[in-house]
Design an enzyme around this catalytic site. Structure first.
Site, PDB file in Angstrom:
ATOM      1  N   GLU A 163       0.818  -1.207   0.000  1.00 11.65           N
ATOM      2  CA  GLU A 163       0.000   0.000   0.000  1.00 11.65           C
ATOM      3  C   GLU A 163       0.857   1.265   0.000  1.00 11.65           C
ATOM      4  O   GLU A 163       0.484   2.287  -0.592  1.00 11.65           O
ATOM      5  CB  GLU A 163      -0.916  -0.009   1.228  1.00 11.65           C
ATOM      6  CG  GLU A 163      -1.986   1.067   1.224  1.00 11.65           C
ATOM      7  CD  GLU A 163      -2.979   0.874   2.345  1.00 11.65           C
ATOM      8  OE1 GLU A 163      -4.066   0.312   2.084  1.00 11.65           O
ATOM      9  OE2 GLU A 163      -2.663   1.253   3.505  1.00 11.65           O
ATOM     10  N   ASP A 186     -14.987  -0.648   5.772  1.00 10.27           N
ATOM     11  CA  ASP A 186     -14.753  -1.578   6.871  1.00 10.27           C
ATOM     12  C   ASP A 186     -15.736  -1.208   7.972  1.00 10.27           C
ATOM     13  O   ASP A 186     -15.729  -0.072   8.456  1.00 10.27           O
ATOM     14  CB  ASP A 186     -13.310  -1.450   7.375  1.00 10.27           C
ATOM     15  CG  ASP A 186     -12.940  -2.542   8.371  1.00 10.27           C
ATOM     16  OD1 ASP A 186     -13.819  -2.935   9.165  1.00 10.27           O
ATOM     17  OD2 ASP A 186     -11.780  -2.979   8.377  1.00 10.27           O
TER      18      ASP A 186
END
Length: 228
Positions: A163, A186
């Site tokens: 990432e 999330d």
């Protein structure tokens, strides 16, 4: 991608554990065997290499657009052709309201993923990107993998692994489309009022238990080979 032909490519080191699926018309599933790594960090980082290699060898001949997603996610609402572009990035659900100073970029100058504190537009999630031409996804993953290998030679590992390199790539090669957190959510985060849909949601799980299990399985396998 309702109404369109879709190929699901699944990278896994446990090919025999993939169950049989009954898919709709115009859809197929292809299982691609991936190397097994002891560390979850390596599993995450080396996918850039796998996507890059398969983009050159296979994907370029089979698909027009390539979307790269984490496997531990669930589609909970429609995701369609509106995401497609030359290349897209998705705002991380934990940082879409944060200031630049709050982004968890790699801050060590000795890393190829380094981003200065006065640079950067957004913090992009590593779990949903691409959505563009195979050629552009190849360029992105090739950059990330090569940067990782340079850091590995220097014995450096970026703070958030693949990432971090993705964010470095998007710093200078701007995505042509940016998706909101509704495309990568999330439920451990408090949902803001403006979030009307959660299209792609992380599956609830115990991260530490899964990561420790992988490490123990790998060590057990190494010991077994040594004993034989």
């Amino acid at each position: 991608m309702v109404g369109h032909k879709v190929t699901y490519y699944i990278f896994t080191d446990q090919v025999s554990n993939i169950p049989a699926f009954t898919l709709g018309t115009g859809r197929k599933l292809v299982t691609l065997e991936a190397p097994s790594y002891q560390r979850w960090q390596d599993v995450s980082m080396r996918r850039m290499e796998m996507i890059r290699d398969q983009s050159h060898q296979r994907f370029i001949h089979e698909v027009d657009y390539l979307v790269c997603v984490d496997v531990d996610m669930r589609f909970s609402d429609e995701v369609g052709v509106e995401i497609l572009s030359i290349v897209f990035g998705t705002l991380h659900p934990g940082f879409y309201t944060a200031s630049r100073e709050g982004f968890t970029y790699e801050r060590r100058p000795e890393s190829t993923a380094y981003i200065p504190r006065d640079e950067g537009d957004f913090y992009y999630a590593g779990g949903f990107f691409g959505g563009g031409t195979v050629e552009e996804v190849y360029r992105l993953t090739n950059f990330c993998h090569n940067a990782m290998m340079v850091d590995k030679e220097r014995q450096i590992e970026a703070i958030w692994h693949d990432e971090s390199y993705l964010n470095k790539y998007f710093l200078y090669q701007k995505p042509t489309k940016i998706l909101s957190p509704e495309y990568l959510w999330d439920n451990d985060f408090a949902a803001p009022d403006f979030l009307k849909k959660r299209r792609f949601v992380a599956v609830s799980k115990n991260h530490n238990a899964i990561r420790n299990k992988r490490a123990l399985q790998s060590v057990s396998g190494i010991e077994g080979n040594l004993h034989r």
